[in-house]
Enzyme design. Structure first.
Site, short mmCIF file in Angstrom:
data_model
loop_
_atom_site.label_atom_id
_atom_site.label_comp_id
_atom_site.label_asym_id
_atom_site.label_seq_id
_atom_site.Cartn_x
_atom_site.Cartn_y
_atom_site.Cartn_z
N GLY A 9 -30.97 27.01 29.22
CA GLY A 9 -31.80 26.52 30.31
C GLY A 9 -30.97 26.12 31.51
O GLY A 9 -31.50 25.65 32.52
N SER A 13 -25.64 29.90 31.34
CA SER A 13 -26.19 30.85 30.38
C SER A 13 -27.08 31.87 31.06
O SER A 13 -27.15 33.03 30.64
CB SER A 13 -26.97 30.11 29.28
OG SER A 13 -28.06 29.38 29.81
N CYS A 101 -21.32 21.44 17.13
CA CYS A 101 -22.49 22.27 17.42
C CYS A 101 -22.09 23.73 17.57
O CYS A 101 -22.78 24.63 17.06
CB CYS A 101 -23.18 21.77 18.69
SG CYS A 101 -24.68 22.67 19.12
N CYS A 199 -26.03 15.31 23.89
CA CYS A 199 -27.42 15.72 24.14
C CYS A 199 -28.43 14.88 23.38
O CYS A 199 -29.55 14.66 23.84
CB CYS A 199 -27.60 17.20 23.82
SG CYS A 199 -27.39 17.64 22.08
#
Length: 382
Positions: A9, A13, A101, A199
């Protein structure tokens, strides 16, 4: 080549996916839902994986004319990243959730599903490069833009994973050029702020967040001689190198500030001392992995020259490292000796080794000490 573009988002990316399309690949966009209860909106640069992020990813895919999907990885993320973060802090270590992650979600769970579905590669907006070495094997390298380089958090990638990684932003000289390209392409995320915080702790209050998940109990704050100087509200909320929040009533003899030297969760104790006691020149790492092919010295245990980085965008220090061996509990173990003393090194952090721009691999720091101070306190040979 059939490419799955991981769409966060954000602008990176989105441009990475656009470049994959321009390169002639058959691209499909996917946004990872990592929270069961995502916030509706971001607050500046805080947080990610919100409903707003999913919408931005969808709009980018629509603009690029590629299919868009959302995959629910929230259960895997909670187990492999969030729970790992909590358990590491509970054990007195300082983890890097972004690196975890990448290791567990983006380049294990996501890549595995992509390969099962027939994709050849996963493309992300990371600033790093995959290049083929003189021996024909793939290597991970720093990006062209040192300020945005993210090779540190990708140090966990293995040789097999590098075969299926695509980083279209690798050779871009600056983030400003990426934003300018996004604007030229008509992508709505061209001016969207970067996300800098953890996050799943969007308000930035890590101590408060941990207090809701770890049973914090008061305990002693002691000096290196074992003298009690004060009390704390929970040892797990402290990190090595911390100065603020100690609230010690007894000043140091020299009047200088004290710093956290060690966190001992087993007996709920925090050890403090002077700044010079934070100096580290010996690091032992566990769960080591190689980003590509192992160096020949790995098999023999011979030392090799390298550069050490122990935090994202942190200083890069010349060092000498060697493989200590392998055991079932801790995997491959490394010893790293920086050529000068370092501060702010804490168990749980990731030590990533380089030779030039090439990433050799990484390990989790198990212990960090000053050999002179330690040996003076303990005459047992190291």
């Amino acid at each position: 080549m059939k490419v799955l573009a991981a769409m966060s988002g954000g602008v990176d990316s989105a441009v990475a996916a656009a470049r994959a399309v321009d390169a002639g690949h058959d691209v499909v966009g996917v946004h990872l839902a990592l929270s069961r209860m995502p916030g509706t909106l971001r607050t500046g640069s805080r947080g990610c994986c919100t409903i707003e992020d999913a919408s931005d990813a969808w709009r980018a895919c629509e603009k690029l004319g590629i299919p868009y999907y959302t995959w629910d990885f929230s259960e895997r993320f909670a187990e492999d990243v969030v729970e790992d973060f909590v358990s590491e802090y509970a054990a007195g270590r300082t983890p890097n959730p972004c690196l975890r992650c990448n290791e567990k979600i983006k380049f294990t769970a996501l890549l595995e599903r992509a390969l099962q579905l027939g994709f050849d590669a996963v493309a992300t907006g990371h600033y790093a490069a995959v290049r083929r070495g003189d021996d024909g094997h793939l290597q991970l390298h720093r990006a062209a833009d040192d300020a945005k380089d993210q090779s540190y958090v990708l140090g966990v990638l293995t040789a097999d994973q590098l075969e299926h990684c695509l980083f279209p932003l690798a050779d871009t000289p600056s983030k400003d050029l990426v934003r300018a390209e996004a604007a030229e392409r008509g992508l709505s995320v061209a001016k969207k702020p970067d996300s800098h915080d953890i996050c799943f702790i969007p308000d930035g209050d890590t101590r408060g967040w941990l207090a809701e998940r770890i049973d914090l109990e008061p305990g002693p704050i002691i000096d290196v001689q074992g003298r009690e100087l004060g009390t704390h509200a929970g040892s797990q909320a402290y990190t090595v190198g911390q100065r603020r929040g100690l609230a010690l009533g007894r000043p140091a003899p020299d009047g200088k500030p004290r710093f956290v030297l060690e966190v001992r969760p087993k007996d709920n104790t925090v050890v403090v001392g002077s700044r010079d006691m934070l100096a580290v020149d010996r690091i032992t790492g566990i769960r080591a992995s190689w980003a590509g092919q192992r160096l020949p010295e790995a098999a023999s245990g011979e030392p090799f020259d390298c550069q050490l980085q122990f935090r994202a965008h942190g200083e890069i220090v010349p060092a000498v490292a060697r493989v200590l061996g392998h055991d079932g509990e801790h995997g491959e173990r490394w010893e790293i000796r920086p050529t000068r003393s370092l501060t702010g090194v804490a168990p749980g952090q990731s030590a990533v080794l380089y030779q030039g721009t090439r990433v050799l691999g990484q390990c989790a720091i198990d212990s960090a000490r000053n050999a002179a101070l330690t040996d003076a306190a303990d005459p047992t040979p190291a």
